[in-house]
Motif scaffolding. Structure first.
Motif, short mmCIF file in Angstrom:
data_model
loop_
_atom_site.label_atom_id
_atom_site.label_comp_id
_atom_site.label_asym_id
_atom_site.label_seq_id
_atom_site.Cartn_x
_atom_site.Cartn_y
_atom_site.Cartn_z
N ARG A 42 -36.33 -36.56 -1.81
CA ARG A 42 -35.15 -35.84 -1.31
C ARG A 42 -34.18 -35.54 -2.44
O ARG A 42 -33.55 -34.47 -2.47
CB ARG A 42 -34.44 -36.68 -0.23
CG ARG A 42 -35.26 -36.81 1.04
CD ARG A 42 -34.60 -37.73 2.04
NE ARG A 42 -35.47 -37.93 3.19
CZ ARG A 42 -35.08 -37.83 4.46
NH1 ARG A 42 -33.84 -37.54 4.76
NH2 ARG A 42 -35.93 -38.04 5.45
N GLU A 43 -34.05 -36.48 -3.37
CA GLU A 43 -33.10 -36.27 -4.48
C GLU A 43 -33.60 -35.19 -5.43
O GLU A 43 -32.79 -34.40 -5.95
CB GLU A 43 -32.87 -37.59 -5.23
CG GLU A 43 -31.94 -38.52 -4.45
CD GLU A 43 -32.10 -39.99 -4.81
OE1 GLU A 43 -32.91 -40.30 -5.71
OE2 GLU A 43 -31.42 -40.81 -4.19
N CYS A 44 -34.90 -35.10 -5.64
CA CYS A 44 -35.43 -34.02 -6.48
C CYS A 44 -35.19 -32.67 -5.82
O CYS A 44 -34.89 -31.68 -6.51
CB CYS A 44 -36.92 -34.22 -6.73
SG CYS A 44 -37.27 -35.58 -7.84
N LEU A 45 -35.28 -32.62 -4.49
CA LEU A 45 -35.04 -31.37 -3.78
C LEU A 45 -33.60 -30.92 -3.91
O LEU A 45 -33.30 -29.72 -3.84
CB LEU A 45 -35.39 -31.54 -2.30
CG LEU A 45 -36.87 -31.53 -1.95
CD1 LEU A 45 -37.08 -31.81 -0.46
CD2 LEU A 45 -37.51 -30.19 -2.32
N ALA A 46 -32.67 -31.88 -4.11
CA ALA A 46 -31.26 -31.52 -4.25
C ALA A 46 -31.03 -30.60 -5.45
O ALA A 46 -30.09 -29.79 -5.46
CB ALA A 46 -30.42 -32.78 -4.39
N PHE A 47 -31.88 -30.72 -6.48
CA PHE A 47 -31.72 -29.89 -7.67
C PHE A 47 -32.22 -28.46 -7.47
O PHE A 47 -32.04 -27.61 -8.35
CB PHE A 47 -32.47 -30.52 -8.86
CG PHE A 47 -31.76 -31.70 -9.45
CD1 PHE A 47 -32.01 -32.98 -9.00
CD2 PHE A 47 -30.82 -31.54 -10.45
CE1 PHE A 47 -31.35 -34.07 -9.53
CE2 PHE A 47 -30.15 -32.62 -11.01
CZ PHE A 47 -30.42 -33.90 -10.53
N GLU A 48 -32.85 -28.22 -6.33
CA GLU A 48 -33.38 -26.87 -6.09
C GLU A 48 -32.28 -25.90 -5.71
O GLU A 48 -32.50 -24.69 -5.68
CB GLU A 48 -34.43 -26.92 -4.96
CG GLU A 48 -35.65 -27.78 -5.27
CD GLU A 48 -36.41 -27.31 -6.49
OE1 GLU A 48 -36.67 -26.10 -6.61
OE2 GLU A 48 -36.74 -28.16 -7.35
N GLN A 49 -31.10 -26.45 -5.39
CA GLN A 49 -29.99 -25.59 -4.98
C GLN A 49 -28.85 -25.77 -5.96
O GLN A 49 -28.66 -26.86 -6.52
CB GLN A 49 -29.54 -26.00 -3.57
CG GLN A 49 -28.78 -24.93 -2.84
CD GLN A 49 -28.62 -25.29 -1.37
OE1 GLN A 49 -29.40 -26.04 -0.82
NE2 GLN A 49 -27.59 -24.76 -0.75
N GLN A 50 -28.08 -24.70 -6.16
CA GLN A 50 -26.98 -24.77 -7.13
C GLN A 50 -25.63 -24.88 -6.43
O GLN A 50 -25.50 -24.70 -5.22
CB GLN A 50 -26.96 -23.49 -7.98
CG GLN A 50 -27.92 -23.51 -9.14
CD GLN A 50 -27.72 -22.28 -10.01
OE1 GLN A 50 -28.19 -21.19 -9.67
NE2 GLN A 50 -27.03 -22.44 -11.11
N PHE A 51 -24.62 -25.12 -7.25
CA PHE A 51 -23.21 -25.04 -6.83
C PHE A 51 -22.85 -26.05 -5.74
O PHE A 51 -22.20 -25.72 -4.74
CB PHE A 51 -22.84 -23.62 -6.35
CG PHE A 51 -23.30 -22.53 -7.27
CD1 PHE A 51 -24.08 -21.48 -6.78
CD2 PHE A 51 -22.97 -22.53 -8.61
CE1 PHE A 51 -24.51 -20.47 -7.64
CE2 PHE A 51 -23.41 -21.53 -9.47
CZ PHE A 51 -24.18 -20.49 -8.97
N HIS A 52 -23.29 -27.26 -5.95
CA HIS A 52 -22.87 -28.32 -5.03
C HIS A 52 -22.82 -29.64 -5.80
O HIS A 52 -23.37 -29.76 -6.90
CB HIS A 52 -23.82 -28.44 -3.83
CG HIS A 52 -25.22 -28.84 -4.22
ND1 HIS A 52 -25.64 -30.15 -4.31
CD2 HIS A 52 -26.30 -28.09 -4.55
CE1 HIS A 52 -26.91 -30.19 -4.67
NE2 HIS A 52 -27.33 -28.95 -4.84
N TYR A 53 -22.14 -30.64 -5.23
CA TYR A 53 -21.96 -31.92 -5.92
C TYR A 53 -23.13 -32.88 -5.70
O TYR A 53 -23.19 -33.94 -6.32
CB TYR A 53 -20.68 -32.62 -5.43
CG TYR A 53 -19.41 -31.88 -5.77
CD1 TYR A 53 -18.25 -32.09 -5.03
CD2 TYR A 53 -19.34 -30.98 -6.84
CE1 TYR A 53 -17.07 -31.43 -5.33
CE2 TYR A 53 -18.17 -30.31 -7.14
CZ TYR A 53 -17.04 -30.54 -6.39
OH TYR A 53 -15.87 -29.88 -6.69
#
Lengths: 351, 243
Positions: free
Chosen positions: A300-311
């Motif tokens: 899930r944490e690796c997937l977080a990098f797939e999107q930009q402009f968030h904390y």
């Protein structure tokens, strides 16, 4: 408004998002782990890590190395990166980054209080505290006799103060009270962090809600399994579960009455995201559960990098580094104990 | 003539009886030798058996310890380094959870010979709930006892054992009330409280492995005592034969 972060995010957060993405590319790869798993001694591990970003932190360590030394030095690298990001951050990112460390702060408070109860020296305990969870008056924790004093003397001036309202009593601190205090504080912290991310809105709220809900659910499962066979009552157990997450509220009701691991499995298999986790384990077995949860968390944490402009990338990066340090700890222990055949029992590959 | 014959006859009879006696002596000494040989063989077999058991127990100990250490590392992985650390060990004075009783068996060997005493070791686990005094046998050891070859194994207690020397506690291996499974389980969980109330099952598994290792250690001590006793008996027999 959700979807328009691209217009404004980079004004205050662009530099640090670039920094954190750069740090992410420095995480150890599968090839690095394969080399590390083949090491014969801790000095070999140090030699392999000298070619990575951990090199400068380990190069001056004398032989013979100890596994705790490797973990300490690798943690120092994480702390340096975090402090650099924190001092560059503006609101609300700075508050977000501070929230990430409150969990370590809670662990440090419990470590000091427990160690003092066992008549340990405060300086010795301070050396064992996590550097991300340090605060100015932490050494004063040793003088408190009960939770009311703990709050009044020390914690009232710390970020943990709002979380203490649910566990202030005049009862003397003992092992059971301390454990309940730890879990109550952590529950309050997670819920507060969750509300804060929801307030931020946008992609941050969406991604962080998912990550924090998973964290809350995993905590609920761990509390249930760890309390099987102990004196913790069902009501007390239920009170330690967070008030959000996929398992809230019906899953929590069922988990509260579980008496063994198979009943926990029966509850969790009703939820599709957790069905795959428990499918990897045979009945009655709980040894691989931690690794299965860590693998899901890393995914899930690796997937977080797939999107930009968030904390969410900051939170994800910190957690991925902590997982990497756990991996290094496990590999070092297997090498030091000459049990390399068991090294893949707990290593979670990040890429 | 008859008088001349008679002395010859009596001397022949004497010789016959002497021969007969000599034969009987040699027959009985052969029988005694055979018995002695059988006894020696038995002792050698006993010695070899005890050595074999000793080696098997050492292997078992090594395996239990390896498993215990790995499970401890696994618990540290699951719970975090700050929760499973030596900084949390309890330094307050408290009774030991496990004690060692030593009794000296009155065996076949002569009690005057210090080389062949056979101390027997036994564990008394989960005996410290504050209800019983810790009757630690090792407090009765004099210093000369500690210098003996079949050494006395002393479990090191947290908190010095002198605090629990009780003049009224004289019984050798004082009889303990039977403990229920629940009580034992409670004592077992109590000893893990230093790491917190909600600990990972891996830490409990590590505790179980180390308990097994401790039992194996005591068995090794007993086996070693037996082995050394058998060895000294064989050596004595051999020295006796040479003389």
């Amino acid at each position: 408004m959700y979807g328009f972060e691209a217009m404004t995010f980079n004004i205050h957060g662009g530099y640090l998002e670039a920094i954190v993405r750069g740090h992410r590319s420095g995480l150890l790869t599968a090839a690095d782990y394969n080399n590390l798993c083949q090491c014969e001694t801790l000095d070999d591990i140090k030699m392999h890590l000298s070619a990575t970003e951990y090199g400068p932190y380990l190069q001056n360590e004398p032989s013979p190395l100890h596994t705790t030394t490797i973990v300490e030095k690798c943690t120092l690298k994480l702390v340096d990166e975090y402090k650099h990001m924190l001092c560059q951050a503006t609101e609300p990112l700075s508050t977000f980054l501070e929230y990430i460390t409150y969990g370590h702060m809670i662990d440090n408070v419990v470590l000091i209080v427990t160690g003092t109860l066992h008549e340990r020296d405060v300086n010795e305990l301070l050396e064992k505290c996590h550097p991300l969870g340090m605060f100015d008056s932490i050494a004063t924790l040793a003088v408190a006799q009960n939770m009311r004093e703990l709050y009044r003397l020390v914690l009232v001036d710390t970020p943990l103060a709002p979380y203490f309202s649910e566990c202030i009593t005049s009862e003397d601190l003992d092992d059971m009270n301390i454990e309940i205090m730890r879990n109550t504080l952590y529950k309050a912290y997670l819920e507060d962090f969750y509300r804060f991310c929801k307030k931020l809105g946008g992609a941050t709220a969406e991604i962080m809600s998912d990550l924090l809900a998973f964290e809350a659910d995993r905590r609920a499962v761990n509390i249930t399994i760890n309390s099987i066979g102990t004196e913790l009552t069902r009501d007390d157990r239920r009170k330690l579960y967070s008030s959000f997450g996929l398992l809230y509220p019906y899953g929590h009701e069922e988990l509260a009455v579980c008496e063994d691991i198979d009943q926990v499995r029966g509850v969790m298999e009703k939820y599709p995201p957790y069905q795959s986790i428990f499918a990897k384990m045979s009945y009655g077995e709980s040894q691989m559960l931690d690794k299965a949860f860590y693998e899901e968390e890393v995914k899930r944490e690796c997937l977080a990098f797939e999107q930009q402009f968030h904390y969410g990338v900051f939170f994800a990066y910190m957690r991925l580094r902590e997982q990497e340090i756990r991996n290094l700890m496990w590999i070092s222990e297997c090498v030091a104990q000459n049990q390399k055949s068991r090294v893949h029992d707990s290593v979670v590959f990040i890429f | 003539m008859e008088e001349e014959l008679n002395p010859n006859q009596s001397s022949e009879e004497e010789e016959d009886s002497q021969d007969h006696q000599r034969n009987e002596n040699s027959r009985s000494s052969k029988g005694a030798n055979q018995e002695l040989e059988e006894e020696t063989e038995e002792k050698v077999v006993q010695f070899l058996d005890s050595m074999d058991s000793y080696l098997i127990l050492m292997d078992s100990l090594s395996s239990s310890l390896r498993q215990g250490w790995l499970e401890l590392a696994s618990a540290r992985y699951a719970m975090g380094g700050s929760r499973v650390t030596s900084a949390l060990f309890d330094l307050k004075l408290h009774p030991a959870a496990t004690t060692l009783q030593v009794t000296e068996l009155a065996g076949e060997s002569p009690p005057q010979d210090p080389m062949v005493k056979e101390p027997h070791f036994s564990l008394s686990r989960w005996s410290s709930s504050g209800e019983e005094k810790c009757c630690s046998r090792e407090t009765e050891f004099e210093e000369d006892e500690l210098q003996k070859k079949n050494s006395t194994f002393v479990l090191r207690h947290r908190g010095t054992s002198q605090h629990y020397v009780d003049d009224e506690c004289t019984s050798k291996g004082s009889p303990q009330s039977p403990r229920t499974v629940d009580q034992v389980q409670r004592e077992r969980s109590k000893s893990l409280l230093i790491f917190g109330t909600l600990v990972s099952p891996k830490l409990r598994a590590a505790q179980s492995s180390f308990e097994t290792a401790l039992e194996t250690l005591v068995e090794i001590a007993n086996m070693r005592s037996l082995m050394l006793s058998a060895h000294s008996q064989i050596k004595q027999d051999m020295d006796g034969t040479v003389e």
